[in-house]
Design an enzyme around this catalytic site. Structure first.
Site, PDB file in Angstrom:
ATOM      1  N   ASP A  96       8.758 -10.216  -4.318  1.00 53.06           N
ATOM      2  CA  ASP A  96       7.502 -10.192  -4.855  1.00 53.06           C
ATOM      3  C   ASP A  96       7.252 -10.796  -5.929  1.00 53.06           C
ATOM      4  OD1 ASP A  96       6.641  -8.348  -2.847  1.00 53.06           O
ATOM      5  OD2 ASP A  96       5.426  -7.224  -4.219  1.00 53.06           O
TER       6      ASP A  96
ATOM      7  N   ASP B 289      13.669  -6.044  -2.752  1.00 55.15           N
ATOM      8  CA  ASP B 289      12.213  -5.829  -2.496  1.00 55.15           C
ATOM      9  C   ASP B 289      11.406  -6.085  -3.881  1.00 55.15           C
ATOM     10  OD1 ASP B 289       9.691  -4.683  -1.615  1.00 55.15           O
ATOM     11  OD2 ASP B 289      10.232  -2.664  -2.246  1.00 55.15           O
TER      12      ASP B 289
ATOM     13  N   LYS C 180      23.879  -4.860 -10.073  1.00 54.79           N
ATOM     14  CA  LYS C 180      23.763  -4.106 -11.509  1.00 54.79           C
ATOM     15  C   LYS C 180      25.071  -3.685 -11.796  1.00 54.79           C
ATOM     16  CE  LYS C 180      21.549  -2.752 -15.254  1.00 54.79           C
ATOM     17  NZ  LYS C 180      21.106  -3.678 -16.331  1.00 54.79           N
TER      18      LYS C 180
ATOM     19  N   ASP D 127      18.606  -7.614 -13.865  1.00 53.35           N
ATOM     20  CA  ASP D 127      17.724  -7.963 -14.901  1.00 53.35           C
ATOM     21  C   ASP D 127      17.529  -9.479 -15.327  1.00 53.35           C
ATOM     22  OD1 ASP D 127      20.179  -7.349 -16.092  1.00 53.35           O
ATOM     23  OD2 ASP D 127      19.788  -6.041 -17.385  1.00 53.35           O
TER      24      ASP D 127
ATOM     25  N   TYR E 262      16.742   3.056  -0.296  1.00 57.59           N
ATOM     26  CA  TYR E 262      15.710   3.547   0.538  1.00 57.59           C
ATOM     27  C   TYR E 262      16.198   4.280   1.786  1.00 57.59           C
ATOM     28  CZ  TYR E 262      12.718  -0.033  -1.808  1.00 57.59           C
ATOM     29  OH  TYR E 262      12.242  -0.845  -2.700  1.00 57.59           O
TER      30      TYR E 262
HETATM   31  C1  IPM Z   1       8.271  -5.134   2.073  1.00 62.86           C
HETATM   32  C2  IPM Z   1       7.573  -3.798   1.542  1.00 62.86           C
HETATM   33  C3  IPM Z   1       7.882  -2.734   2.324  1.00 62.86           C
HETATM   34  C4  IPM Z   1       9.548  -2.529   1.650  1.00 62.86           C
HETATM   35  C5  IPM Z   1       7.175  -1.271   2.336  1.00 62.86           C
HETATM   36  C6  IPM Z   1       5.888  -1.354   2.504  1.00 62.86           C
HETATM   37  C7  IPM Z   1       8.112  -0.142   2.703  1.00 62.86           C
HETATM   38  O1  IPM Z   1       7.517  -3.481   0.200  1.00 62.86           O
HETATM   39  O2  IPM Z   1       8.498  -5.326   3.080  1.00 62.86           O
HETATM   40  O3  IPM Z   1       8.759  -5.562   1.110  1.00 62.86           O
HETATM   41  O4  IPM Z   1       9.740  -1.912   0.602  1.00 62.86           O
HETATM   42  O5  IPM Z   1      10.563  -2.993   2.461  1.00 62.86           O
HETATM   43 MG    MG Z   2       8.143  -5.302  -0.961  1.00 66.87          MG
END
Ligand code: IPM
Ligand code: MG
Length: 365
Positions: free
Chosen positions: A251, A247, A191, A223, A141
């Site tokens: 999720d 990230d 990885k 993975d 990033y």
């Molecule tokens: C998170 C979000 C952010 C990230 C985005 C909005 C830049 O997805 O906090 O997980 O990728 O860190």
């Molecule tokens: Mg995120």
């Protein structure tokens, strides 16, 4: 105690959930005799509109001087075009980098009342109690070069995954220290069968592990980790990984709890505030949810629990943090839930209930 909290409501439902957390923090301050000075500053899309900058310099300065920072969410369809010169998300990446908060802690522990809210089977998630330590200020990033150009009359693009030894070492230490206070297991995710950065990651994490003989270290490829998070999530304690893997996996892990709306996060660095604690950036892991913004039905729990993490890590107010966490637990146990969890309570009702339980808990002590 006296503390300064810089608040960054941001876009979409951000202002609604931050307002809810501020109300809870005010209730904590009143009940325990603290004084929290909370001021709002622009970030994200609203800052682009007003200041043509997703992170205006005065916002960053206020955050760097504050004891802690509370953030809602940034982004929305209005600013989403791939060709937009500025994106709200840049504000988020810049504030993380600007505050040096390299470790993003994301706890995942399903609430007993909500076990059926997860798409996974109840017996798989019932015992889950894990925490991600996501590297937050380096990796793909942030690495350079990061650009687009035209070559042989077609567009090309590059992003760079970069890690230095010291960046890996400091987050590995934090993960092992955290594991020492929990079930003493660290799972490091990389990885290493493909990426050079991952081979360095694995080597450094293994070296750091020697300083923590009581903590077991497991290495997993990303993975496989994605699979095991669904297959055996209860086997994890602390999971440490680089920025993008973290990230994505967090999720995925949020689905163990049924809703992202309940998930909190704390981002910590080495900078200390006036109370001798780590400065931190506290935010829910959900996004700005533009589809429900302004309707008053956003789930404020992720932000309120982030405020509890702030009380714990940046202000050293453990008792107060636990009181907020208990008040949230009690409220969810009573079935006072927002629509994302199948309930019909609105943001205000659930916030009011949490504040009421908080007061009751203090009277009981
Ligand atoms: C998170 C979000 C952010 C990230 C985005 C909005 C830049 O997805 O906090 O997980 O990728 O860190
Ligand atoms: Mg995120």
């Amino acid at each position: 105690m006296k503390a300064t909290i810089a608040c960054l409501p941001g876009d979409g439902i951000g202002p609604e959930v931050v307002e809810a957390a501020q109300a809870v923090l005010r209730a904590v301050a009143n009940s325990y005799g603290h004084s929290f000075e909370m001021e709002n500053y622009p970030i994200g899309g609203v800052a682009i509109e007003q200041y043509q900058n997703p992170l205006p310099p005065f916002t960053l300065e206020a955050c760097q001087q504050a004891d802690a920072v509370l953030l809602g969410a940034v982004g929305g369809p209005k600013w989403d075009s791939p060709d937009a010169p500025m994106r709200p998300e840049q504000g988020l990446l810049s504030i993380r980098k600007g505050l040096g908060v390299y470790a993003n802690l994301r706890p995942v522990k399903p609430h007993p009342r909500l076990l059926t809210a997860s798409p996974l089977k109840m017996d798989i998630i019932a015992e889950v109690d894990l925490i991600f330590v996501r590297e937050l200020t380096s990796g793909i990033y942030f690495g350079q070069p990061k650009q687009r150009w035209v070559e042989n009359s077609e567009e090309c693009a590059v992003d760079t995954m970069f890690y230095s030894e010291s960046e890996i070492r400091r987050i590995a230490h934090l993960a092992f220290q955290l594991a020492s206070t929990r079930r003493r297991k660290v799972t490091s995710i990389d990885k290493a069968n493909v990426l050079e950065t991952s081979r360095l990651w694995r080597k450094v994490v293994s070296e750091v592990a020697k300083d923590y003989p009581d903590v077991t270290l497991e290495h997993l490829l990303v993975d496989a980790a994605a699979m095991y998070l669904i297959q055996r999530p209860a086997s994890f304690d602390v999971l440490v990984t680089e920025n993008m893997f973290g990230d994505i996996l967090t999720d995925e892990a949020s689905m163990l709890t049924g809703s992202m709306g309940n998930m909190a996060s704390a981002s910590l660095g080495d900078s200390q505030n006036q109370h001798g604690k780590r400065r931190g950036l506290y935010e829910p892991i959900h996004g700005s949810a533009p589809d429900i913004a302004g309707k008053g039905i956003a789930n404020p729990v992720g932000t309120i629990l982030s405020a509890a993490l702030m009380l714990r890590y940046s202000l050293g107010l453990e008792k107060e943090a636990q009181a907020v966490e208990r008040a949230v637990e009690d409220t969810l146990s009573l079935g006072i839930l927002t629509p994302d969890l199948g309930g019909s309570a609105n943001t205000e009702a659930i916030t009011r209930s949490i504040i009421k339980r908080l007061a009751a808990a203090i009277v009981a002590v």
